[in-house]
Design an enzyme around this catalytic site. Structure first.
Site, PDB file in Angstrom:
ATOM      1  N   ASP A 277       0.832  -1.207   0.000  1.00  0.00           N
ATOM      2  CA  ASP A 277       0.000   0.000   0.000  1.00  0.00           C
ATOM      3  C   ASP A 277       0.871   1.263   0.000  1.00  0.00           C
ATOM      4  O   ASP A 277       2.072   1.220   0.334  1.00  0.00           O
ATOM      5  CB  ASP A 277      -0.903  -0.034   1.251  1.00  0.00           C
ATOM      6  CG  ASP A 277      -2.203   0.727   1.072  1.00  0.00           C
ATOM      7  OD1 ASP A 277      -2.322   1.505   0.121  1.00  0.00           O
ATOM      8  OD2 ASP A 277      -3.112   0.550   1.915  1.00  0.00           O
TER       9      ASP A 277
ATOM     10  N   ASP B 269     -10.544   2.336  -3.505  1.00  0.00           N
ATOM     11  CA  ASP B 269     -11.114   2.118  -2.178  1.00  0.00           C
ATOM     12  C   ASP B 269     -12.628   2.232  -2.214  1.00  0.00           C
ATOM     13  O   ASP B 269     -13.296   1.967  -1.211  1.00  0.00           O
ATOM     14  CB  ASP B 269     -10.560   3.145  -1.184  1.00  0.00           C
ATOM     15  CG  ASP B 269      -9.264   2.670  -0.563  1.00  0.00           C
ATOM     16  OD1 ASP B 269      -8.882   1.505  -0.804  1.00  0.00           O
ATOM     17  OD2 ASP B 269      -8.621   3.455   0.153  1.00  0.00           O
TER      18      ASP B 269
HETATM   19  C1  DGJ Z   1      -5.890   1.910   1.753  1.00  0.00           C
HETATM   20  C2  DGJ Z   1      -6.242   0.695   0.948  1.00  0.00           C
HETATM   21  O1  DGJ Z   1      -6.657   1.052  -0.323  1.00  0.00           O
HETATM   22  C3  DGJ Z   1      -7.277  -0.127   1.704  1.00  0.00           C
HETATM   23  O2  DGJ Z   1      -7.671  -1.215   0.936  1.00  0.00           O
HETATM   24  C4  DGJ Z   1      -6.682  -0.556   3.002  1.00  0.00           C
HETATM   25  O3  DGJ Z   1      -5.609  -1.437   2.774  1.00  0.00           O
HETATM   26  C5  DGJ Z   1      -6.220   0.651   3.797  1.00  0.00           C
HETATM   27  N1  DGJ Z   1      -5.362   1.510   3.034  1.00  0.00           N
HETATM   28  C6  DGJ Z   1      -5.489   0.231   5.040  1.00  0.00           C
HETATM   29  O4  DGJ Z   1      -4.959   1.277   5.722  1.00  0.00           O
END
Ligand code: DGJ
Length: 699
Positions: A440, A507
């Site tokens: 991430d 997201d």
């Molecule tokens: C952003 C990601 O896109 C989510 O899927 C998740 O992993 C969160 N970060 C976790 O902090």
């Protein structure tokens, strides 16, 4: 295929031709494949391979440097052209690969002895041409490089420009506008390719469409300039925003690779870009390999979990037929929210019930693979790492750093920091024996500074450091499935996909919103790289409700996963999920690797994936809006064999009919049984979605 006849060079792919005249540094032609006519007879339209200030070409230029005497002008003249048997790698940067002879062109500025090299590789099977450039300082003094674009393509005619823009939770929304007269810029200045403007763009007119992309994850810039002389110049490369690179005597600067593709329309362009990404960007074990159905705990638990909770979700995942359990954020240091612990990549034993290794073993004992989340490029001020090494953070001396999501970034331009990240992340993967890693990246760059690193070099040096790290880690674990993520799909680009075989698309998991995000993504990237999850209802980002069937249908456009607490669902819902996963697995090859087309109609949107032999297809049609009295929605499919008859059935329903491929593609048909109008009358604002299965009828 490359054919050289004196100064005239012809590069062919299966369906396109590029003709270059080397001595005058000109493009003579780029578009649909030419026949065997004499390429030397193509008249010149003054379309240049590169450009620099100091001539009477006042269009945006591809190269700008300042020589030691303070001059900006360069007079680069042809020196030599040769065909390399293999495509050269670009030191420190990811690039496409595959059997490809490469054309190398060299131009030299006699006064300064500075040389510009251009490289062209034609990929036959995807109709993509990869282009890169290198500047070599053969002078006796250092020069300052202010701009080196990877690709310049001059075109004649009027064009519109298509870009894919957005922000967090609304990535890659398609926008089209007339290029007009003047300069249009699509770029990123935030240190990563960005949620705001993806580097993939299209330049279109009535004769066809050119697609461009950059194999780079940092600041990029694409300009389309319509000059008053009727030429349209496209430039693609590193953004020259704050860029000022000292090029010592005898050294080279390598610009990242750019790619270009021509196709008669956007559907054909997408198919070509998909083939290119699948064949020449994604690599290693997961290339062409079916991807597992995963269950991720993020939207199910966020930071609030313990071993018992995780194992109960994993058990439900196994029961439903999922193959991989992914433990997301919150398993390390003392991280219970987003204010702490980034950089402390050691287990929170309390939350994981004894640590990653034992949790992973328990998950594996259930018959699932185990995946883990990391965010390696970040640091929390509340972390042991920050307390021990505050200078590892990217921040300007004496200034309060900008915090985004309560975190700072690591100074990845520093080799010590790079080594720390490689060491600690390799340890996480090794000790959990992870089968999958989600990498991430949750903020943009602000306080760009590293001791000893000139400000004008910072952004690119960060990228070189980042690529060094990710390359080392992915090489060390060649069997692990790496999924990239940047607060959703903020760094979904060709540079990332050289290391991460798949990417978390957004997201935003709301089915309606996902349709536009996935459709926008699909213009330049294949469904094989798009992570797509079914999440809880009401949706956590929008509050909207959609049926489980609609959420599943939409997620089938990408790599299916579930991101919710399965233990909170009813028996019926769990049974429905089990049947969805079983259907997906049976049809996974088609869904993940078939030819993908977008379906767009009045109030409808969806996709169809067609098998390579066109004997089978799966289509998802979503009705986005419905009002009482509306006529029945019509659809028109794509990619089928017009001469074949298909048995068309609805996945959830008993309607079946045999219809010709030509009718399905050429008529707007209100397929009976498409929508449940009784349900529509009780419409609650969610999308109505149906999945159709098409099988060719043997005559
Ligand atoms: C952003 C990601 O896109 C989510 O899927 C998740 O992993 C969160 N970060 C976790 O902090």
């Amino acid at each position: 295929m490359i054919k050289k006849k004196g100064q005239y060079i012809r590069l062919d792919t299966a369906a396109t031709t590029l003709v270059i005249r080397a001595d005058t540094a000109e493009y003579l032609y780029y578009g649909q494949r030419l026949g065997g006519g004499d390429i030397a007879a193509i008249p010149s339209a003054g379309k240049k391979l590169f450009s620099c200030p100091g001539t009477n070409d006042y269009t945006e230029y591809s190269l700008l440097f300042e020589s030691a005497d303070g001059g900006f002008a360069a007079d680069l003249q042809f020196s030599k052209a040769r065909v390399l048997a293999e495509k050269p790698e670009i030191p420190g940067l990811p690039s496409s690969y595959g059997d490809g002879k490469t054309l190398e062109l060299k131009y030299v500025d006699a006064a300064s002895r500075l040389s510009l090299f251009l490289y062209y590789t034609a990929f036959d099977n995807s109709d993509v041409i990869a282009v890169s450039s290198k500047l070599v300082n053969g002078t006796r003094k250092p020069v300052r490089l202010r701009r080196l674009m990877s690709l310049q393509l001059d075109l004649t005619g009027d064009y519109s420009v298509v870009t894919f823009d957005g922000g967090w939770a609304r990535e890659r929304q398609r926008h089209e506008r007339d290029a007009g007269c003047g300069i249009f810029v699509n770029d990123s200045k935030s240190g990563y390719s960005s949620h705001a403007h993806n580097p993939f763009i299209e330049v279109k007119n009535e004769y066809g469409v050119y697609g461009f992309n950059l194999v780079y994850s940092g600041n990029h810039k694409e300009t389309v300039e319509r000059g008053t002389d009727g030429r349209t110049r496209v430039l693609v490369g590193i953004n020259d925003y704050m860029f000022d690179w000292a090029l010592p005597v005898g050294e080279s600067f390598y610009a990242p690779e750019a790619v270009m593709c021509w196709a008669p329309d956007e559907d054909a362009l997408s198919l070509r870009m998909h083939a290119f990404v699948g064949e020449h960007i994604v690599r290693g074990k997961w290339k062409r390999r079916e991807r597992p159905v995963l269950v991720n705990n993020w939207e199910g638990t966020y930071f609030d979990f313990n071993e018992e909770k995780l194992l109960s979700i994993a058990a439900a995942a196994k029961e439903a037929g999922a193959e991989l359990f992914v433990l997301d954020d919150g398993w390390f240091g003392h991280r219970n929210d987003d204010t702490s612990s980034l950089g402390d990549w050691y287990d929170n034993v309390e939350k994981t019930g004894g640590g990653l290794a034992s949790l992973a073993d328990k998950v594996r004992a259930m018959g699932l693979s185990f995946g883990i989340w990391v965010e390696p490029e970040m640091i929390s001020e509340d972390s042991d790492l920050y307390r021990a090494h505050p200078n590892y953070a990217m921040k300007l001396p004496g200034r309060k750093p900008v915090r985004l999501r309560n975190q700072l970034m690591l100074n990845m331009a520093d080799e010590r920091v790079q080594n720390f990240v490689v060491r600690t992340i390799c340890d996480v993967i090794a000790r959990s024996n992870a089968d999958y890693v989600k990498w991430d990246f949750n903020r943009s760059m602000t306080d760009c500074y590293g001791k000893g690193i000139p400000a004008g070099e910072y952004f690119h040096r960060y990228m070189l450091g980042y690529y060094r790290v990710v390359c080392k880690i992915t090489k060390r674990f060649p069997f692990v499935l790496f999924e990239g993520c940047a607060g959703g799909g903020g760094r979904l680009d060709l540079g990332s996909l050289c290391f991460f075989s798949q990417y978390w698309t957004s997201d935003n998991t709301d089915a309606r919103e996902r349709i536009a995000i996935q459709s926008g993504t699909s213009y330049g990237y294949p469904q094989t790289v798009m992570g797509a999850h079914v999440s809880a209802c009401p949706n956590h980002q929008t509050g909207a409700s959609n049926s489980l069937e609609a959420r599943f249908n939409v997620a089938c456009e990408g790599l299916l996963g579930y991101e919710l607490d399965l233990t909170k669902l009813s028996e019926e819902e769990r049974a429905e999920i089990a049947s969805q996963i079983s259907f997906y697995k049976e049809n996974r090859k088609l869904l993940q690797f078939g030819d993908h087309y977008r379906l767009q109609g009045k109030n409808t949107a969806g996709f169809i994936t067609v098998s390579k032999d066109r004997n089978g297809a799966i289509a998802v049609v979503n009705l986005l809006e419905w009002h009482p009295g509306d006529p029945a929605p019509c659809i028109r499919l794509k990619g089928l064999n017009p001469a074949a008859n298909y048995e068309v059935s609805v996945r959830e329903g008993d309607w079946v009919r045999c219809i010709g491929g030509d009718v399905l593609m050429q008529a707007d048909i209100p397929l009976p049984g498409l929508f449940d109008f009784e349900a529509a009358k009780r419409w609650s604002g969610g999308i109505m979605s149906r999945m159709y299965i098409l099988r060719r009828q043997r005559s």
